[in-house]
Each structure stands twice: as C-alpha cells, then as structure tokens.
Design a protein around this motif. Structure first.
Motif, mmCIF file in Angstrom:
data_model
loop_
_atom_site.group_PDB
_atom_site.id
_atom_site.type_symbol
_atom_site.label_atom_id
_atom_site.label_comp_id
_atom_site.label_asym_id
_atom_site.label_seq_id
_atom_site.Cartn_x
_atom_site.Cartn_y
_atom_site.Cartn_z
ATOM 1 N N THR A 90 38.292 44.219 58.416
ATOM 2 C CA THR A 90 39.493 43.549 57.782
ATOM 3 C C THR A 90 39.899 42.503 58.720
ATOM 4 O O THR A 90 39.820 42.548 60.143
ATOM 5 N N VAL A 91 39.991 41.271 58.055
ATOM 6 C CA VAL A 91 40.299 39.908 59.153
ATOM 7 C C VAL A 91 41.460 39.455 58.680
ATOM 8 O O VAL A 91 41.753 38.590 57.587
ATOM 9 N N PRO A 92 42.494 39.635 59.443
ATOM 10 C CA PRO A 92 43.931 39.034 59.248
ATOM 11 C C PRO A 92 43.629 37.468 59.539
ATOM 12 O O PRO A 92 43.182 37.391 60.610
ATOM 13 N N LEU A 93 44.469 36.588 59.048
ATOM 14 C CA LEU A 93 44.426 35.138 59.292
ATOM 15 C C LEU A 93 45.891 34.942 59.151
ATOM 16 O O LEU A 93 46.564 34.865 58.167
ATOM 17 N N GLU A 94 46.383 34.046 60.464
ATOM 18 C CA GLU A 94 47.518 33.619 60.407
ATOM 19 C C GLU A 94 47.314 32.113 59.661
ATOM 20 O O GLU A 94 46.910 31.225 60.291
ATOM 21 N N ARG A 95 48.296 31.964 58.554
ATOM 22 C CA ARG A 95 47.962 30.705 57.991
ATOM 23 C C ARG A 95 48.697 29.723 58.746
ATOM 24 O O ARG A 95 49.588 29.848 59.511
ATOM 25 N N ASP A 96 48.500 28.298 58.037
ATOM 26 C CA ASP A 96 49.388 27.247 58.704
ATOM 27 C C ASP A 96 50.883 27.308 58.907
ATOM 28 O O ASP A 96 51.427 26.794 59.673
ATOM 29 N N ASP A 97 51.266 28.050 57.654
ATOM 30 C CA ASP A 97 52.772 27.898 57.643
ATOM 31 C C ASP A 97 53.425 29.182 58.235
ATOM 32 O O ASP A 97 54.465 29.490 57.989
ATOM 33 N N GLY A 98 52.496 30.039 59.083
ATOM 34 C CA GLY A 98 52.988 31.057 59.894
ATOM 35 C C GLY A 98 52.910 32.525 59.044
ATOM 36 O O GLY A 98 52.859 33.571 59.572
ATOM 37 N N SER A 99 52.536 32.480 57.599
ATOM 38 C CA SER A 99 52.218 33.799 57.018
ATOM 39 C C SER A 99 50.985 34.449 57.381
ATOM 40 O O SER A 99 50.118 33.741 57.887
ATOM 41 N N VAL A 100 50.599 35.688 57.005
ATOM 42 C CA VAL A 100 49.738 36.118 57.272
ATOM 43 C C VAL A 100 48.745 36.538 56.122
ATOM 44 O O VAL A 100 49.491 37.330 55.211
ATOM 45 N N ASP A 101 47.744 36.343 55.743
ATOM 46 C CA ASP A 101 46.703 36.704 54.831
ATOM 47 C C ASP A 101 45.760 37.869 55.383
ATOM 48 O O ASP A 101 45.368 37.709 56.508
ATOM 49 N N VAL A 102 45.316 38.798 54.654
ATOM 50 C CA VAL A 102 44.343 39.746 55.103
ATOM 51 C C VAL A 102 43.068 39.574 54.165
ATOM 52 O O VAL A 102 43.115 39.655 53.146
ATOM 53 N N PHE A 103 41.716 39.470 54.790
ATOM 54 C CA PHE A 103 40.472 39.361 54.087
ATOM 55 C C PHE A 103 39.669 40.126 54.494
ATOM 56 O O PHE A 103 39.843 41.018 55.623
ATOM 57 N N THR A 104 38.589 40.607 53.696
ATOM 58 C CA THR A 104 37.609 41.589 54.030
ATOM 59 C C THR A 104 36.380 41.090 54.212
ATOM 60 O O THR A 104 35.803 39.714 53.646
ATOM 61 N N GLY A 105 35.748 41.438 55.331
ATOM 62 C CA GLY A 105 34.449 40.730 55.590
ATOM 63 C C GLY A 105 33.092 41.861 55.501
ATOM 64 O O GLY A 105 33.673 43.048 55.908
ATOM 65 N N TYR A 106 32.040 41.562 55.408
ATOM 66 C CA TYR A 106 31.007 42.470 55.588
ATOM 67 C C TYR A 106 29.856 41.878 56.440
ATOM 68 O O TYR A 106 29.573 40.706 56.573
ATOM 69 N N ARG A 107 29.052 42.794 56.945
ATOM 70 C CA ARG A 107 27.858 42.413 57.571
ATOM 71 C C ARG A 107 26.704 43.793 57.017
ATOM 72 O O ARG A 107 27.055 44.738 57.509
ATOM 73 N N ALA A 108 25.884 43.389 56.101
ATOM 74 C CA ALA A 108 24.878 44.246 55.885
ATOM 75 C C ALA A 108 23.633 43.984 56.568
ATOM 76 O O ALA A 108 22.892 43.198 56.685
ATOM 77 N N GLN A 109 23.164 45.189 57.105
ATOM 78 C CA GLN A 109 22.022 45.261 57.878
ATOM 79 C C GLN A 109 20.910 45.833 57.348
ATOM 80 O O GLN A 109 21.057 47.236 57.329
ATOM 81 N N HIS A 110 19.645 45.394 57.066
ATOM 82 C CA HIS A 110 18.948 46.113 56.077
ATOM 83 C C HIS A 110 17.723 46.846 56.826
ATOM 84 O O HIS A 110 17.773 48.022 56.692
ATOM 85 N N ASP A 111 17.165 46.218 57.651
ATOM 86 C CA ASP A 111 16.055 46.639 58.256
ATOM 87 C C ASP A 111 15.796 46.094 59.612
ATOM 88 O O ASP A 111 15.919 44.578 59.388
ATOM 89 N N SER A 112 15.306 46.535 60.622
ATOM 90 C CA SER A 112 15.136 45.811 62.109
ATOM 91 C C SER A 112 13.807 46.423 62.550
ATOM 92 O O SER A 112 13.773 46.077 63.927
ATOM 93 N N VAL A 113 13.045 46.893 61.730
ATOM 94 C CA VAL A 113 11.529 47.395 62.480
ATOM 95 C C VAL A 113 10.789 46.426 62.961
ATOM 96 O O VAL A 113 10.345 46.878 64.141
ATOM 97 N N ARG A 114 10.794 45.214 62.614
ATOM 98 C CA ARG A 114 10.059 44.146 63.274
ATOM 99 C C ARG A 114 10.999 43.077 64.157
ATOM 100 O O ARG A 114 10.271 42.377 64.825
ATOM 101 N N GLY A 115 12.108 43.486 64.487
ATOM 102 C CA GLY A 115 13.120 42.571 65.386
ATOM 103 C C GLY A 115 14.543 42.517 65.041
ATOM 104 O O GLY A 115 15.080 43.304 63.987
ATOM 105 N N PRO A 116 15.221 41.870 65.751
ATOM 106 C CA PRO A 116 16.554 41.728 65.450
ATOM 107 C C PRO A 116 17.084 41.342 63.930
ATOM 108 O O PRO A 116 16.185 40.551 63.360
ATOM 109 N N TYR A 117 18.010 41.913 63.458
ATOM 110 C CA TYR A 117 18.526 41.443 61.968
ATOM 111 C C TYR A 117 18.818 39.940 62.025
ATOM 112 O O TYR A 117 19.181 39.566 62.970
#
Ligand code: NAD
Length: 438
Positions: free
Chosen positions: A59-86
């Motif tokens: 969950t990524v809260p963001l303070e907007r330029d006008d001082g209000s706060v909006d909340v966004f959703t972020g993802y990081r999908a990591q499929h396979d790392s057998v050969r090295g870093p994702y």
C-alpha cells in the motif's frame, strides 16, 4: 483504404471490437503449456513455472500537492530466480493488476533465458494514472513505493527497470531512495537510469535496436533483401521509432507508422527520421500526417495491421493481433516489438497460415540485454562507450537469433515454440541441477 478524415473514435471502436479477453497471464500459461509439449521436462516443474515464486502487494500512501492523501496499490511479482536475481520493469498504469504483473514476470523469465542472461523474471507496478500526478507527486510516490518494496529488491535480489509510465528519472529516484536507506550508493539496484547516475549509454534505444537486428536477420534468412522489403510499424515510441529508423537507415522501406490516434501510410515509403518519436513529442505521427504531402494517407491502427507488407512490427500495446483479425494479417513476417501483441488463438491462426512470427521474448530482448550491460557497468564501476554497447548487443542478438533458428530447423516448430524450447530448457536444467530444497 480509409479516408484521411477517419476519426480516432472510429478507430477506438474497431480496436475494442477486435480485442478478445485474454489476459497476459492466460497467454503466458498457454504458451508455457504448448512449449512443454516440445521438451522433456517434468510435469511438476512445468506446474511450478505456471506460478510466481512470490507476489508482493504493498500500500502506497501519497501526499498530494494540495496536502490531501491518496492511497495506491503496488505490486512486485517475482516469477523465477533459478538462474539469477529477478529482473523486470515497473509500470505506472491505472490498469495494472496482480495477474498482469505475474504474466509479464513469466515472460521476463523466458526473455532472460532466451538471451542466456544470469537473471530470472519479475514485473511490478503501481495502479495509478501517471498523467494524474505532478512531477513532485510522482517522485514522492516512487520513493514511498521503493521503501515498501525495499526488502525484496537489490542488485543481487531483484533489479527493476522502466516500463509503461516510468522512465529514467523514476529509476534515479528508486536508486536514490534505496541507496539512502542502505547508507551507500548502490546503482545496480535498478537499470534504465540516466547515464549520469550509472545508466548505460544505448539503453533507451536498445529494444528498438534489437527488433531491427532480428528483423534484418529474419529477412535475410527468408530471402527478403532489406532494400526490397516493406515494413509497417504500429506505435512510434521507444521501441517502434527506434526500430523503424534503423530499418529505414539499413535500406528497408517503412510504408506505415502509427501512434495512439491513428496511422499514416505511403506505399513509396515514409521518411521516419522526420517524425518525432513519442518520447520526443507525444502523438506526433498523426500531427505529421496533417502537415505532410498528399501522398501520405491517414488510416486506422487496425488497417495498419492488415496492410499487404513484407514485415509487420506491432510495437505499441498487447493483444492487437487476435482471432478476429489474424486471418486478415497480410504480412509474411511479424516481429513482435511490444510485449504480448499476439494472442494465443491468433498465434495458432498465423502459424497455420505460414506467417513467421518472431516472438517478443526474442525480438525486444535488447532492452533487458542492455540492462544487463548496465548492471555489469554498475557493479564494475566502469562505463562502456555507446559503440561498445551497440557492438555487444549486435553480437548477443545475432547469437540468440541463430540459436533459435537452429531449433526452428531441427524441430520444425514456430519461432515462438523454438524460443520457448531454448528458454524452458535452460530454466528447467538449472532447476534440475540445483535440486529441490526439501
Ligand atoms: P512508448 O510509450 O514509448 O510508445 C508507445 C507508442 O504506442 C506511442 O507511439 C503511442 O502513441 C502508441 N500507442 C499507445 N497506445 C496505442 C494503441 N492503443 N494503439 C496504437 N498505438 C498506441 O512505449 P514503448 O516503450 O515503445 O513500448 C511499446 C511496447 O513495447 C510495450 O508493449 C512495452 O511493454 C514493450 N517494450 C518496451 C520496452 C522498453 O524498454 N521501452 C522493452 C521491451 C518491450
């Protein structure tokens, strides 16, 4: 031929009608199942590869330029790392979903394996319309998102890169936010940075350059001398414009290009160096059409896909070649500049019709390949010249293309299946060699 006055709304209507509901994850899973029929890999290993190792939702809260706060959703999908870093991009787009990140992370695993890079596959993003953010808001959102995923990224863990809605500035903020928390400058945590903070020269144009190299090799292989070859390119952004310009420079005739508002067509060829790319000036293709000579005709994006050309390069968005229009594709060779432009159903139709489709996981892999070069430069603290980047990319692309061609010839399969066979074999061999942790 459509008239010059054809409206963007007509085009949107048509493109909606021709889009079938196939998500990136569905397409990626079907492609994997099909590839598995060509290689001797344990069914349990295939089942595992249909799923990501991990998906992080934050969950990524963001303070907007006008001082209000909006909340966004972020993802990081990591499929396979057998050969090295994702490894894989981060998108800022209102339609980012968990499943889309997973599907795209699977493609990254195959793309890195096709190129024999020591990386696995990942993809992530934030569900946000970047156009709704000021520059300051975008920076604050990026820094907070970086903090939320800080534990799961890093130069030996998972290395993000730019994708839709993110750019080198975004990568510089991630690098800075991560480095500040770690207490030292760690440029290798992301690629696609500005060169002044460890980015590689030639990274921006690399996916388009690889599309052009692969197109050149494929044309040569099927006896289409570039000087007699006609090309249509959908999308005139980083991938499309760079591919179109190089192919034009190498003697091909680019007869059509497009942006989101429509396409332009000239059977005698378009001087693609005269049109600004999306990055230089958004949606400049259609603006160019308004000023250009009469022999440039305005057509729709859907019409561009069906032009009678030798090579079609869909380089804008996914799912543009579907079961609805696959029969009407008149090109002999399709080189996938975008990720996932051809649905699974359409792919089968094109194969049946003898159209050679060079898949995204090979064609646009120049991006992740130069990202790998960037990571090497960061780790070694040594910058390469743009000439060296171009030379090394050229040899890596030709080597990978030749390996796939050998599989096409040996197994008598499509270029996509051959690419998957190479990638899947490398990934499954690595899994087998490492064994399963009890
Ligand atoms: P970009 O934003 O630079 O350019 C996109 C172009 O496509 C623009 O000309 C835009 O007007 C046009 N476009 C947008 N929506 C469209 C639509 N609905 N119909 C027709 N045209 C439309 O994007 P890019 O970086 O060139 O990426 C294009 C594709 O290539 C995406 O699928 C992306 O995931 C893939 N890709 C990009 C990279 C990279 O590093 N840039 C690497 C590999 C793959």
């Amino acid at each position: 031929m459509a008239s010059k006055q054809q409206s963007a709304s007509d085009e949107e209507q048509r493109s909606n009608e021709t889009t079938e509901p196939e998500t990136a994850l569905e397409t990626a899973r079907r492609q994997l199942e099909q590839a598995a029929t060509h290689v001797d890999v344990d069914g349990a290993a295939i089942e595992r590869l249909k799923h990501p190792a991990k998906v992080h939702e934050v969950t990524v809260p963001l303070e907007r330029d006008d001082g209000s706060v909006d909340v966004f959703t972020g993802y990081r999908a990591q499929h396979d790392s057998v050969r090295g870093p994702y490894k894989g991009g981060l998108r800022y787009h209102p339609e980012v979903t968990r499943d889309e990140c997973v599907g795209l992370s699977m493609w990254m695993t195959w793309k890195c394996a096709v190129m024999d890079l020591p990386f696995g596959g990942a993809k992530g993003g934030v569900v946000v319309d970047p156009k709704s953010l000021s520059d300051d808001e975008k920076e604050r959102l990026t820094r907070r998102f970086t903090q939320e995923i800080r534990d799961v990224i890093g130069p030996t863990k998972d290395i993000p890169a730019p994708d839709m809605g993110t750019d080198p500035d975004t990568m510089a903020w991630i690098m800075d936010a991560y480095s500040m928390q770690e207490g030292e400058t760690i440029p290798g945590v992301v690629t696609g940075k500005p060169p002044v903070v460890g980015g590689s020269y030639g990274r921006e144009e690399a996916p388009g350059r690889s599309v052009a190299i692969v197109t050149r090799e494929t044309c040569e292989y099927y006896d289409y001398p570039l000087s007699d070859t006609t090309v249509a390119v959908q999308g005139f952004g980083s991938v499309g414009a760079n591919a179109a310009r190089l192919l034009h420079e190498w003697g091909a005739t680019v007869v059509a290009v497009s942006d989101v508002n429509g396409a332009i067509y000239d059977p005698d060829g378009i001087d693609v160096t005269a049109i600004p790319s999306h990055d230089e000036e958004p949606e400049a293709v259609t603006a160019y059409a308004a000023e250009a000579a009469d022999d440039v005709t305005r057509i729709s994006n859907a019409d561009l896909l069906e032009l009678d050309v030798d090579v079609l390069v869909p380089a804008a968005i996914g799912n543009v070649i579907t079961a609805d229009n696959a029969d009407a594709i008149a090109a002999d060779i399709v080189v996938e500049g975008a990720n996932g432009p051809t649905t699974f159903a359409a792919d089968a139709i094109l194969e049946e019709r003898g159209v050679h489709v060079i898949p995204d996981i090979l064609a646009n892999a120049g991006g992740v390949t130069v990202s790998y070069f960037e990571w090497l430069q960061d780790i070694n603290r040594r910058k390469w010249s743009v000439e060296r980047v171009h030379d090394e990319l050229e040899s890596e692309m030709v080597r990978a293309w030749s390996e796939i061609r050998d599989e096409v010839e040996e197994r008598n399969v499509s270029w996509r299946d051959a690419s998957y066979v190479v990638a899947l074999s490398r990934v499954s061999d690595a899994h087998e060699a490492r064994g399963l942790w009890p």
